[in-house]
Design a protein around this motif. Structure first.
Motif, PDB file in Angstrom:
ATOM      1  N   ASP A  75      52.215  31.508  35.673  1.00 35.28           N
ATOM      2  CA  ASP A  75      53.405  30.703  35.436  1.00 35.28           C
ATOM      3  C   ASP A  75      54.629  31.229  36.196  1.00 35.28           C
ATOM      4  O   ASP A  75      55.664  30.599  36.215  1.00 35.28           O
ATOM      5  CB  ASP A  75      53.709  30.598  33.945  1.00 35.28           C
ATOM      6  N   ARG A  76      54.468  32.385  36.826  1.00 35.55           N
ATOM      7  CA  ARG A  76      55.552  32.903  37.657  1.00 35.55           C
ATOM      8  C   ARG A  76      54.968  33.553  38.893  1.00 35.55           C
ATOM      9  O   ARG A  76      53.898  34.135  38.866  1.00 35.55           O
ATOM     10  CB  ARG A  76      56.420  33.880  36.881  1.00 35.55           C
ATOM     11  N   GLU A  77      55.689  33.446  39.965  1.00 33.34           N
ATOM     12  CA  GLU A  77      55.233  34.003  41.244  1.00 33.34           C
ATOM     13  C   GLU A  77      55.940  35.331  41.488  1.00 33.34           C
ATOM     14  O   GLU A  77      57.160  35.410  41.464  1.00 33.34           O
ATOM     15  CB  GLU A  77      55.562  33.024  42.370  1.00 33.34           C
ATOM     16  N   ILE A  78      55.165  36.384  41.702  1.00 32.48           N
ATOM     17  CA  ILE A  78      55.718  37.694  42.033  1.00 32.48           C
ATOM     18  C   ILE A  78      55.157  38.060  43.401  1.00 32.48           C
ATOM     19  O   ILE A  78      53.944  38.172  43.559  1.00 32.48           O
ATOM     20  CB  ILE A  78      55.315  38.754  40.980  1.00 32.48           C
ATOM     21  N   PRO A  79      56.027  38.219  44.399  1.00 31.32           N
ATOM     22  CA  PRO A  79      55.524  38.529  45.750  1.00 31.32           C
ATOM     23  C   PRO A  79      54.599  39.749  45.756  1.00 31.32           C
ATOM     24  O   PRO A  79      54.854  40.745  45.076  1.00 31.32           O
ATOM     25  CB  PRO A  79      56.804  38.812  46.542  1.00 31.32           C
ATOM     26  N   LEU A  80      53.515  39.640  46.511  1.00 34.22           N
ATOM     27  CA  LEU A  80      52.510  40.682  46.728  1.00 34.22           C
ATOM     28  C   LEU A  80      51.622  40.937  45.508  1.00 34.22           C
ATOM     29  O   LEU A  80      50.788  41.823  45.544  1.00 34.22           O
ATOM     30  CB  LEU A  80      53.142  42.000  47.203  1.00 34.22           C
ATOM     31  N   PHE A  81      51.776  40.193  44.412  1.00 37.97           N
ATOM     32  CA  PHE A  81      50.922  40.353  43.238  1.00 37.97           C
ATOM     33  C   PHE A  81      49.867  39.258  43.232  1.00 37.97           C
ATOM     34  O   PHE A  81      50.107  38.148  43.685  1.00 37.97           O
ATOM     35  CB  PHE A  81      51.728  40.246  41.939  1.00 37.97           C
ATOM     36  N   GLY A  82      48.700  39.561  42.690  1.00 41.58           N
ATOM     37  CA  GLY A  82      47.648  38.573  42.552  1.00 41.58           C
ATOM     38  C   GLY A  82      46.923  38.732  41.220  1.00 41.58           C
ATOM     39  O   GLY A  82      46.894  39.820  40.648  1.00 41.58           O
ATOM     40  N   ARG A  83      46.358  37.644  40.739  1.00 38.24           N
ATOM     41  CA  ARG A  83      45.555  37.660  39.512  1.00 38.24           C
ATOM     42  C   ARG A  83      44.324  36.811  39.773  1.00 38.24           C
ATOM     43  O   ARG A  83      44.436  35.691  40.268  1.00 38.24           O
ATOM     44  CB  ARG A  83      46.354  37.107  38.336  1.00 38.24           C
ATOM     45  N   MET A  84      43.145  37.365  39.465  1.00 38.09           N
ATOM     46  CA  MET A  84      41.892  36.668  39.760  1.00 38.09           C
ATOM     47  C   MET A  84      40.916  36.818  38.609  1.00 38.09           C
ATOM     48  O   MET A  84      40.933  37.817  37.893  1.00 38.09           O
ATOM     49  CB  MET A  84      41.235  37.251  41.017  1.00 38.09           C
ATOM     50  N   SER A  85      40.039  35.821  38.490  1.00 39.11           N
ATOM     51  CA  SER A  85      38.876  36.001  37.624  1.00 39.11           C
ATOM     52  C   SER A  85      37.836  36.758  38.442  1.00 39.11           C
ATOM     53  O   SER A  85      37.786  36.654  39.668  1.00 39.11           O
ATOM     54  CB  SER A  85      38.320  34.659  37.148  1.00 39.11           C
ATOM     55  N   ILE A  86      37.039  37.549  37.736  1.00 39.05           N
ATOM     56  CA  ILE A  86      36.011  38.347  38.398  1.00 39.05           C
ATOM     57  C   ILE A  86      34.719  38.168  37.602  1.00 39.05           C
ATOM     58  O   ILE A  86      34.646  38.533  36.430  1.00 39.05           O
ATOM     59  CB  ILE A  86      36.445  39.828  38.518  1.00 39.05           C
ATOM     60  N   ASP A  87      33.742  37.534  38.212  1.00 43.64           N
ATOM     61  CA  ASP A  87      32.445  37.283  37.577  1.00 43.64           C
ATOM     62  C   ASP A  87      31.353  37.918  38.434  1.00 43.64           C
ATOM     63  O   ASP A  87      31.392  37.814  39.656  1.00 43.64           O
ATOM     64  CB  ASP A  87      32.173  35.778  37.454  1.00 43.64           C
ATOM     65  N   LYS A  88      30.395  38.578  37.773  1.00 48.01           N
ATOM     66  CA  LYS A  88      29.333  39.268  38.506  1.00 48.01           C
ATOM     67  C   LYS A  88      27.966  38.927  37.925  1.00 48.01           C
ATOM     68  O   LYS A  88      27.844  38.609  36.742  1.00 48.01           O
ATOM     69  CB  LYS A  88      29.521  40.794  38.421  1.00 48.01           C
ATOM     70  N   GLU A  89      26.962  39.045  38.789  1.00 47.08           N
ATOM     71  CA  GLU A  89      25.555  38.981  38.389  1.00 47.08           C
ATOM     72  C   GLU A  89      24.908  40.277  38.846  1.00 47.08           C
ATOM     73  O   GLU A  89      24.923  40.578  40.047  1.00 47.08           O
ATOM     74  CB  GLU A  89      24.858  37.793  39.041  1.00 47.08           C
ATOM     75  N   PHE A  90      24.360  41.051  37.899  1.00 43.50           N
ATOM     76  CA  PHE A  90      23.747  42.341  38.185  1.00 43.50           C
ATOM     77  C   PHE A  90      22.230  42.232  38.228  1.00 43.50           C
ATOM     78  O   PHE A  90      21.631  41.537  37.399  1.00 43.50           O
ATOM     79  CB  PHE A  90      24.102  43.358  37.089  1.00 43.50           C
ATOM     80  N   THR A  91      21.621  42.944  39.164  1.00 42.09           N
ATOM     81  CA  THR A  91      20.169  43.092  39.215  1.00 42.09           C
ATOM     82  C   THR A  91      19.864  44.578  39.396  1.00 42.09           C
ATOM     83  O   THR A  91      20.735  45.360  39.756  1.00 42.09           O
ATOM     84  CB  THR A  91      19.553  42.289  40.384  1.00 42.09           C
ATOM     85  N   GLY A  92      18.636  44.956  39.124  1.00 46.29           N
ATOM     86  CA  GLY A  92      18.238  46.355  39.228  1.00 46.29           C
ATOM     87  C   GLY A  92      18.043  46.938  37.840  1.00 46.29           C
ATOM     88  O   GLY A  92      17.487  46.282  36.957  1.00 46.29           O
ATOM     89  N   ASP A  93      18.536  48.151  37.633  1.00 45.38           N
ATOM     90  CA  ASP A  93      18.398  48.803  36.324  1.00 45.38           C
ATOM     91  C   ASP A  93      19.287  48.171  35.264  1.00 45.38           C
ATOM     92  O   ASP A  93      19.027  48.285  34.072  1.00 45.38           O
ATOM     93  CB  ASP A  93      18.726  50.290  36.445  1.00 45.38           C
ATOM     94  N   LEU A  94      20.347  47.496  35.704  1.00 43.82           N
ATOM     95  CA  LEU A  94      21.203  46.702  34.835  1.00 43.82           C
ATOM     96  C   LEU A  94      21.008  45.245  35.234  1.00 43.82           C
ATOM     97  O   LEU A  94      21.265  44.873  36.381  1.00 43.82           O
ATOM     98  CB  LEU A  94      22.673  47.109  34.999  1.00 43.82           C
ATOM     99  N   VAL A  95      20.534  44.450  34.287  1.00 43.53           N
ATOM    100  CA  VAL A  95      20.312  43.024  34.545  1.00 43.53           C
ATOM    101  C   VAL A  95      21.217  42.251  33.603  1.00 43.53           C
ATOM    102  O   VAL A  95      21.128  42.410  32.382  1.00 43.53           O
ATOM    103  CB  VAL A  95      18.840  42.626  34.309  1.00 43.53           C
ATOM    104  N   GLY A  96      22.117  41.456  34.164  1.00 33.81           N
ATOM    105  CA  GLY A  96      23.013  40.684  33.321  1.00 33.81           C
ATOM    106  C   GLY A  96      24.170  40.111  34.107  1.00 33.81           C
ATOM    107  O   GLY A  96      24.136  40.036  35.344  1.00 33.81           O
ATOM    108  N   THR A  97      25.196  39.731  33.359  1.00 35.36           N
ATOM    109  CA  THR A  97      26.382  39.117  33.950  1.00 35.36           C
ATOM    110  C   THR A  97      27.625  39.778  33.377  1.00 35.36           C
ATOM    111  O   THR A  97      27.564  40.454  32.343  1.00 35.36           O
ATOM    112  CB  THR A  97      26.439  37.607  33.654  1.00 35.36           C
TER     113      THR A  97
END
Length: 128
Positions: free
Chosen positions: A17-39
């Motif tokens: 709702d407000r713009e701050i120069p040089l700042f960012g906000r993101m969603s971060i979603d992952k899918e894991f494989t290997g010894d850890l399997v999940g999201t």
């Protein structure tokens, strides 16, 4: 114990709702494989600077999956900086965030980038 594997990450800018120069906000979603399997699902806040290759970010993500046969959830807390191209990264399990078969989980996760892919090494402890 050490868990290793690969993950796919999806970052998506989030409206603010407000713009701050040089700042960012993101969603971060992952899918894991290997010894850890999940999201995982989380959010990341970042700050750039006027100096190239200098920045910082913090993030929180909730992981839902199976770690070497033990199912549950836990929360990871990220803290990272880049100082003129030299990076430091600290990702820890939030104390007492483990649930179900991952109750009591402690550990540190390291991210390795190689050939355009993301890999993890998760040094962790679980009570007997």
């Amino acid at each position: 114990m050490l868990a290793k594997g690969e993950f796919i990450v999806r970052l998506k800018p989030l409206a603010d709702d407000r713009e701050i120069p040089l700042f960012g906000r993101m969603s971060i979603d992952k899918e894991f494989t290997g010894d850890l399997v999940g999201t995982s699902m989380g959010q990341m806040l970042s700050a750039g600077t006027a100096v190239p290759n200098s920045a910082g970010y913090v993030a929180i993500e909730k992981v839902d999956g199976t770690l070497n046969g033990r199912r549950g959830t836990f929360v990871l807390q990220h803290n990272a900086t880049m100082d003129k191209g030299v990076g430091t990264l600290n990702i820890i399990v939030v104390p007492d965030s483990g649930t179900a078969k991952l109750t009591g989980l402690k550990g540190n996760l390291n991210i390795i980038r190689k050939d355009g892919k993301h890999f993890y090494e998760f040094d962790y402890e679980l009570p007997e």
